[in-house]
Structure formats: structure tokens, C-alpha cells
Design a protein around this motif. Structure first.
Motif, mmCIF file in Angstrom:
data_model
loop_
_atom_site.group_PDB
_atom_site.id
_atom_site.type_symbol
_atom_site.label_atom_id
_atom_site.label_comp_id
_atom_site.label_asym_id
_atom_site.label_seq_id
_atom_site.Cartn_x
_atom_site.Cartn_y
_atom_site.Cartn_z
ATOM 1 N N LEU A 293 0.837 -1.217 0.000
ATOM 2 C CA LEU A 293 0.000 0.000 0.000
ATOM 3 C C LEU A 293 0.863 1.255 0.000
ATOM 4 C CD1 LEU A 293 -1.706 -2.198 2.062
ATOM 5 C CD2 LEU A 293 -3.369 -0.375 1.785
ATOM 6 N N ASP A 294 0.239 2.353 -0.411
ATOM 7 C CA ASP A 294 0.942 3.643 -0.408
ATOM 8 C C ASP A 294 0.551 4.463 0.829
ATOM 9 O OD1 ASP A 294 -1.637 4.271 -1.079
ATOM 10 O OD2 ASP A 294 -1.188 4.960 -3.105
ATOM 11 N N ILE A 295 0.223 3.775 1.924
ATOM 12 C CA ILE A 295 -0.205 4.456 3.160
ATOM 13 C C ILE A 295 0.773 5.567 3.585
ATOM 14 C CG2 ILE A 295 -0.505 4.127 5.668
ATOM 15 C CD1 ILE A 295 -1.695 1.356 5.031
ATOM 16 N N PRO A 296 2.084 5.286 3.658
ATOM 17 C CA PRO A 296 2.991 6.369 4.108
ATOM 18 C C PRO A 296 2.990 7.574 3.173
ATOM 19 C CG PRO A 296 4.076 4.223 4.278
ATOM 20 C CD PRO A 296 2.807 4.001 3.491
ATOM 21 N N LEU A 297 2.786 7.337 1.883
ATOM 22 C CA LEU A 297 2.711 8.453 0.929
ATOM 23 C C LEU A 297 1.461 9.283 1.198
ATOM 24 C CD1 LEU A 297 3.572 9.919 -1.758
ATOM 25 C CD2 LEU A 297 2.061 8.308 -2.930
ATOM 26 N N VAL A 298 0.325 8.597 1.316
ATOM 27 C CA VAL A 298 -0.946 9.295 1.567
ATOM 28 C C VAL A 298 -0.850 10.088 2.874
ATOM 29 C CG1 VAL A 298 -3.400 8.948 2.052
ATOM 30 C CG2 VAL A 298 -2.295 7.619 0.237
ATOM 31 N N ASN A 299 -0.241 9.474 3.886
ATOM 32 C CA ASN A 299 -0.104 10.176 5.173
ATOM 33 C C ASN A 299 0.872 11.346 5.079
ATOM 34 O OD1 ASN A 299 -1.950 8.487 6.318
ATOM 35 N ND2 ASN A 299 -0.447 7.148 7.277
ATOM 36 N N ALA A 300 1.959 11.165 4.312
ATOM 37 C CA ALA A 300 2.930 12.254 4.168
ATOM 38 C C ALA A 300 2.279 13.465 3.499
ATOM 39 C CB ALA A 300 4.147 11.787 3.366
ATOM 40 N N LEU A 301 1.272 13.198 2.680
ATOM 41 C CA LEU A 301 0.572 14.282 1.984
ATOM 42 C C LEU A 301 -0.635 14.796 2.783
ATOM 43 C CD1 LEU A 301 0.672 12.752 -1.619
ATOM 44 C CD2 LEU A 301 1.996 14.694 -0.800
ATOM 45 N N ASP A 302 -0.811 14.257 4.001
ATOM 46 C CA ASP A 302 -1.959 14.636 4.846
ATOM 47 C C ASP A 302 -3.278 14.453 4.110
ATOM 48 O OD1 ASP A 302 -0.481 15.235 7.091
ATOM 49 O OD2 ASP A 302 -0.230 17.344 6.559
ATOM 50 N N ALA A 303 -3.410 13.286 3.461
ATOM 51 C CA ALA A 303 -4.596 13.061 2.630
ATOM 52 C C ALA A 303 -5.408 11.807 2.986
ATOM 53 C CB ALA A 303 -4.153 12.997 1.163
ATOM 54 N N PRO A 304 -5.228 11.191 4.173
ATOM 55 C CA PRO A 304 -5.920 9.928 4.408
ATOM 56 C C PRO A 304 -7.404 10.085 4.724
ATOM 57 C CG PRO A 304 -4.752 10.562 6.388
ATOM 58 C CD PRO A 304 -4.418 11.594 5.342
ATOM 59 N N PHE A 305 -8.203 9.151 4.228
ATOM 60 C CA PHE A 305 -9.605 8.987 4.635
ATOM 61 C C PHE A 305 -9.867 7.505 4.777
ATOM 62 C CE2 PHE A 305 -9.778 13.150 2.610
ATOM 63 C CZ PHE A 305 -10.613 13.854 3.465
ATOM 64 N N TYR A 306 -10.887 7.145 5.563
ATOM 65 C CA TYR A 306 -11.192 5.740 5.810
ATOM 66 C C TYR A 306 -12.679 5.598 6.101
ATOM 67 C CZ TYR A 306 -10.379 0.990 7.580
ATOM 68 O OH TYR A 306 -10.363 -0.372 7.754
ATOM 69 N N GLU A 307 -13.298 4.577 5.556
ATOM 70 C CA GLU A 307 -14.704 4.293 5.856
ATOM 71 C C GLU A 307 -14.936 2.803 6.016
ATOM 72 O OE1 GLU A 307 -17.026 7.898 3.435
ATOM 73 O OE2 GLU A 307 -17.413 5.810 2.894
ATOM 74 N N VAL A 308 -15.753 2.450 7.005
ATOM 75 C CA VAL A 308 -16.235 1.072 7.142
ATOM 76 C C VAL A 308 -17.490 0.964 6.282
ATOM 77 C CG1 VAL A 308 -17.239 -0.577 8.775
ATOM 78 C CG2 VAL A 308 -15.268 0.829 9.452
ATOM 79 N N HIS A 309 -17.661 -0.158 5.585
ATOM 80 C CA HIS A 309 -18.831 -0.332 4.703
ATOM 81 C C HIS A 309 -20.122 -0.273 5.533
ATOM 82 C CE1 HIS A 309 -21.595 -2.092 1.767
ATOM 83 N NE2 HIS A 309 -20.687 -1.800 0.851
#
Ligand code: GTQ
Length: 369
Positions: A172-188
């Protein structure tokens, strides 16, 4: 190239008591003098904090298996042993801004559905019953198959075999997304998705290589093909090996392509499978971007920034950005295959990509003892 910092054009201010007092005054205002950090924050070339690292499967597998009894899938969300670069633990990165981990699912088990800003990919190491549902589409995947979960697609996983666990590698590109302050998450909202259509429908429609469905409205920025099975991948490499020498740096190498664009499967990550013929040893090169390799088949060794890793099936190792690397198949009779994924699409789309070949020592690195 001369990488000396003590020259006109680089910062070369010497400390004095007067300057130290000045720096303290600036620090009090959340400010600082650029020339004290300029050479560090603008190095001559990439100086990644990540170090070349090797994760042997034989050592990790017993601990991955242990997690089956220690935590339930429902409590863990995903039962994964994450691989951390010794210098990037705080970011949960295996190298650069890439994450990887080994996920295990017991017979009959399934995980809940969610989606996130980070894009994910899977490379199956073992087990026959692996499935994943990506935006309603069920994929069945087996050993050495590659699959993608593009960013913000709903996904959930399971193992429908009754004879043993599934272990697959997540990238995953999790560290990239976090470095860009761009994370979102949803449970179905329904916790589980409903399967739409037939299993592996993207493979049925887009899996024929050079044949494209006419009038196809596909417009998304990731591949419409979500699974790339091992058999046609390996066959493509074997066939190409009959007709070409391949690359002196990679052997016969293929990129898993978006069949609509010919480009990478997702906008942030690309993946490759490469074939090292019996006895083949490649020359060293380096690229801007981070890579994570998984040994799909065979055994051999790679030298990464002067460090030699002896690898065998299931092993994972990383190549930090701009690190010299070369590979060798140890066998005189069997071929070896390396799966890898990388963040090159990010580098390319931002204009950062570079590649260089090693010219000293007949193209091979000096290896540290
Ligand atoms: O399957 O969505 O290994 O979100 C880490 C984070 C897997 C996943 C991981 C994740 C996933």
C-alpha cells in the motif's frame, strides 16, 4: 560530479557566538536561518533514510501463522504482520513511502469491508482459497497471482478453502498518503458487500491482452483489470525470453499494465514480474523511487547498495530510492522470478524519475564483507 559542500553555490557559513545568539532569537519566533539546513534539505542526490532490508519468509512465516490463534480477523480488521524498515518504523514504511505486510486468513474466514484513500495491491504467497471483493467484483486468486485494490474502492477479503491458510502480501501507499496529509477511511455501511456479476469478471472482459472491448466507457485512473494470474504472466516471460535478451539490469521484465492505457495499474504504484534465466546475473543500475521485491520462484541473490541478500521463494527485500541494485539467479538449471512493486508512477507523473547504470567494475558493485 563534485559533491563538496564547502564551495561557492552551497551554504558554507561558519558558526560564531553572534550567529548562535541570532539563531536562538529566530527559533523563538518559529523561524530559522536557511543556510544552517540548506545542504541537508537540498542534498545533491537522494539520501533515503530507508536502508536496504531483507525479510526472509522462512523466519517470518511461523510468526505470521501464530497470529491466526492470537487475534480474530474481526478484532484485527486485517490480520497482518507489517514489515518495517528499521529507519522508517514511525511511518510504518517498508521503504520510502511504501508499506508492505503479510496477511493471513484461516480456512473459511472472511474480513469486513472498508475503503481508504490508500491504494492497495496483493501478491499471493500461499493457499488456494483466497478471494477479495473489490467494488462488488469478486476475484479468486491463487499463489503468485497479483491483484489490485485501487484507492477508495470497497474491499473485503476471505479464504474459502478448507485445507489451509492463505498468506498474501499487501502493498500500500499508506505512508505516501499520510505524508501528503490526505488519508480517509470508511467502514462499509452493511459491513459486507454484495457480489455483483460473475467471479473475476474484469479478467473475462479485459484479460485477453491485445484485444480491447469496443465502445468501452472505462474512464477511471486505474486499470479495469483487477487480477493478473500467474500462469499467463509466467508464460509471457518465457515467450519473450525466446525472442529477446531482455534488459541487462533486470533480465526479462514485464510491467503489469492497465490494458486501456498501457500504463501502470494505479496512479501511485506499479508492479513488475521479471524472469532471471538459469545462471543469469544482471548489471547494477539505480532509479529514483522505492521498490519492494518478493521472490516468486527460485533462489539467488541481489546486491543492494553494496549489501548482498541471499533469497529464496517468499522472501521480501527492498531497494531504497537511488540505491544501486543487481540480481543473480543462483541456479544453473532453474529460472527464478521476482515480483516487485514501486512508486515510479508518482516519480514519473511529477517529473522526478531518473535512471542510471553503474559503470565501474564491469557494471557490478563492490560487495561489503
Ligand atoms: O487490505 O485494506 O496490510 O488497509 C494494511 C492496511 C492491508 C487492506 C494492510 C490495509 C489493508
Amino acid at each position: 560530479m563534485d559533491f563538496d559542500d564547502d564551495r561557492l553555490g552551497r551554504a558554507r557559513v561558519r558558526d560564531t557566538a553572534e550567529l548562535d545568539a541570532y539563531y536562538d532569537e529566530l527559533a523563538g519566533l518559529d523561524a530559522g536561518a536557511l543556510w544552517t539546513v540548506a545542504n541537508k534539505i537540498e542534498p545533491w542526490y537522494p539520501r533515503p533514510e530507508s536502508v536496504p532490508t531483507h525479510w526472509p519468509y522462512a523466519k517470518l512465516r511461523p510468526l505470521v501463522t501464530k497470529a491466526l490463534d492470537l487475534v480474530s480477523g474481526d478484532d484485527a480488521g486485517r490480520r497482518v504482520v507489517a514489515l518495517y524498515n528499521p529507519e522508517r518504523r514511525d511511518l510504518a514504511a517498508a521503504v520510502g513511502l511504501l508499506y508492505t505486510g503479510l496477511q493471513i486468513m484461516g480456512p473459511g474466514e472472511s474480513m469486513t469491508a472498508h475503503r481508504h484513500q490508500a491504494a492497495a495491491l496483493r501478491f499471493v504467497l500461499e493457499g488456494t482459497g483466497a478471494w477479495t471483493i473489490v467494488d462488488g467484483q469478486k476475484l479468486s486468486v491463487g499463489p503468485r497471482d497479483f491483484a489490485i485494490t485501487p484507492n477508495w474502492t470497497w474491499h473485503e477479503h476471505g479464504n474459502e478453502a478448507d485445507d489451509g491458510p492463505v498468506i498474501w502480501q499487501d502493498g500500500l501507499d499508506i505512508p505516501l498518503v499520510n505524508a501528503l496529509d490526505a488519508p480517509f477511511y470508511e467502514v462499509h455501511p452493511d459491513i459486507y458487500q454484495k457480489q455483483e456479476g460473475v467471479v473475476n469478471s474484469s479478467l473475462l472482459v479485459y484479460g485477453a491482452g491485445q484485444l480491447r472491448p469496443v465502445g468501452d466507457p472505462w474512464h477511471k485512473n486505474h486499470s479495469p483489470l483487477l487480477a493478473y494470474p500467474w500462469e499467463p504472466t509466467y508464460e509471457a516471460l518465457l515467450k519473450a525470453a525466446k525472442a529477446t535478451d531482455g534488459s541487462p539490469y533486470d533480465g526479462v521484465i514485464m510491467e503489469y499494465a492497465n490494458p486501456v492505457t498501457g500504463g501502470s495499474v494505479m496512479p501511485t504504484m506499479s508492479a513488475h514480474m521479471q524472469l532471471l534465466r538459469a545462471g543469469e546475473a544482471t548489471l547494477a543500475h539505480r532509479q529514483v523511487g522505492s521498490k519492494i521485491y518478493t521472490v516468486a520462484k527460485g533462489s539467488g541473490s541481489s546486491v543492494v547498495a553494496g549489501k548482498r541478500f541471499q533469497w529464496t521463494e517468499g522472501d521480501i527485500f527492498c531497494v531504497p530510492s537511488w540505491a544501486w541494485h543487481e540480481h543473480a539467479n543462483a541456479s544453473r538449471s532453474e529460472d527464478a522470478c521476482l515480483f516487485s512493486f514501486n512508486d515510479f508512477p508518482v516519480m514519473r507523473s511529477l517529473g522526478f524519475f531518473r535512471e542510471e547504470c553503474y559503470t565501474d567494475n564491469d557494471g557490478h558493485q563492490e560487495v561489503a564483507a
